[in-house]
Write a protein that holds these residues in place. Structure first.
Motif, PDB file in Angstrom:
ATOM      1  N   ALA A  42       0.833  -1.205   0.000  1.00 56.25           N
ATOM      2  CA  ALA A  42       0.000   0.000   0.000  1.00 56.25           C
ATOM      3  C   ALA A  42       0.867   1.255   0.000  1.00 56.25           C
ATOM      4  O   ALA A  42       0.556   2.236  -0.688  1.00 56.25           O
ATOM      5  CB  ALA A  42      -0.932  -0.002   1.203  1.00 56.25           C
ATOM      6  N   PHE A  43       1.959   1.237   0.760  1.00 56.26           N
ATOM      7  CA  PHE A  43       2.872   2.373   0.802  1.00 56.26           C
ATOM      8  C   PHE A  43       3.462   2.644  -0.580  1.00 56.26           C
ATOM      9  O   PHE A  43       3.481   3.780  -1.052  1.00 56.26           O
ATOM     10  CB  PHE A  43       3.987   2.100   1.806  1.00 56.26           C
ATOM     11  N   PHE A  44       3.940   1.596  -1.243  1.00 55.76           N
ATOM     12  CA  PHE A  44       4.535   1.763  -2.562  1.00 55.76           C
ATOM     13  C   PHE A  44       3.520   2.313  -3.549  1.00 55.76           C
ATOM     14  O   PHE A  44       3.816   3.237  -4.303  1.00 55.76           O
ATOM     15  CB  PHE A  44       5.086   0.426  -3.058  1.00 55.76           C
ATOM     16  N   ARG A  45       2.306   1.782  -3.542  1.00 62.67           N
ATOM     17  CA  ARG A  45       1.261   2.278  -4.451  1.00 62.67           C
ATOM     18  C   ARG A  45       0.907   3.731  -4.158  1.00 62.67           C
ATOM     19  O   ARG A  45       0.724   4.537  -5.067  1.00 62.67           O
ATOM     20  CB  ARG A  45       0.027   1.403  -4.345  1.00 62.67           C
ATOM     21  N   ALA A  50       1.286   9.444  -5.606  1.00 62.20           N
ATOM     22  CA  ALA A  50       1.681  10.799  -5.233  1.00 62.20           C
ATOM     23  C   ALA A  50       2.682  11.372  -6.226  1.00 62.20           C
ATOM     24  O   ALA A  50       2.634  12.558  -6.545  1.00 62.20           O
ATOM     25  CB  ALA A  50       2.285  10.792  -3.829  1.00 62.20           C
ATOM     26  N   ARG A  51       3.562  10.539  -6.707  1.00 62.23           N
ATOM     27  CA  ARG A  51       4.591  11.026  -7.624  1.00 62.23           C
ATOM     28  C   ARG A  51       4.062  11.235  -9.038  1.00 62.23           C
ATOM     29  O   ARG A  51       4.428  12.188  -9.711  1.00 62.23           O
ATOM     30  CB  ARG A  51       5.752  10.041  -7.656  1.00 62.23           C
ATOM     31  N   GLY A  56      -1.944  17.556  -4.663  1.00 59.02           N
ATOM     32  CA  GLY A  56      -1.416  17.853  -3.351  1.00 59.02           C
ATOM     33  C   GLY A  56       0.023  17.449  -3.145  1.00 59.02           C
ATOM     34  O   GLY A  56       0.589  17.709  -2.111  1.00 59.02           O
ATOM     35  N   GLY A  57       0.624  16.774  -4.093  1.00 61.02           N
ATOM     36  CA  GLY A  57       2.037  16.451  -3.991  1.00 61.02           C
ATOM     37  C   GLY A  57       2.382  15.291  -3.085  1.00 61.02           C
ATOM     38  O   GLY A  57       3.532  14.910  -2.975  1.00 61.02           O
ATOM     39  N   GLY A  58       1.426  14.674  -2.417  1.00 56.09           N
ATOM     40  CA  GLY A  58       1.680  13.485  -1.625  1.00 56.09           C
ATOM     41  C   GLY A  58       2.285  13.723  -0.259  1.00 56.09           C
ATOM     42  O   GLY A  58       2.786  12.792   0.351  1.00 56.09           O
TER      43      GLY A  58
END
Length: 61
Positions: A42-45, A50-51, A56-58
């Motif tokens: 989930a973090f990687f996705r 975001a990238r 909002g730029g993440g």
């Protein structure tokens, strides 16, 4: 030797723009205790979104 390898891998990921999950975990523990923490997938996705396309730029803070 393992620590050296881990550090080199972290530097290589940073050079190509991949975020570090360990740093994320530290950030969450320090700044958002008690908040739910994403698993690695989930973090990687989330970081990819975001990238490459989120508004909002993440950033959370």
């Amino acid at each position: 030797m393992r620590r050296l390898w881990d550090r080199c891998a972290r530097i290589a990921r940073a050079m190509v723009g991949l975020p570090d999950y360990g740093t994320y975990l530290q950030h969450m523990a320090q700044h958002h205790p008690g908040a739910p923490v994403m698993d690695r997938v989930a973090f990687f996705r989330d970081r990819q979104q975001a990238r490459y396309g989120a508004s909002g730029g993440g950033r959370c803070c």
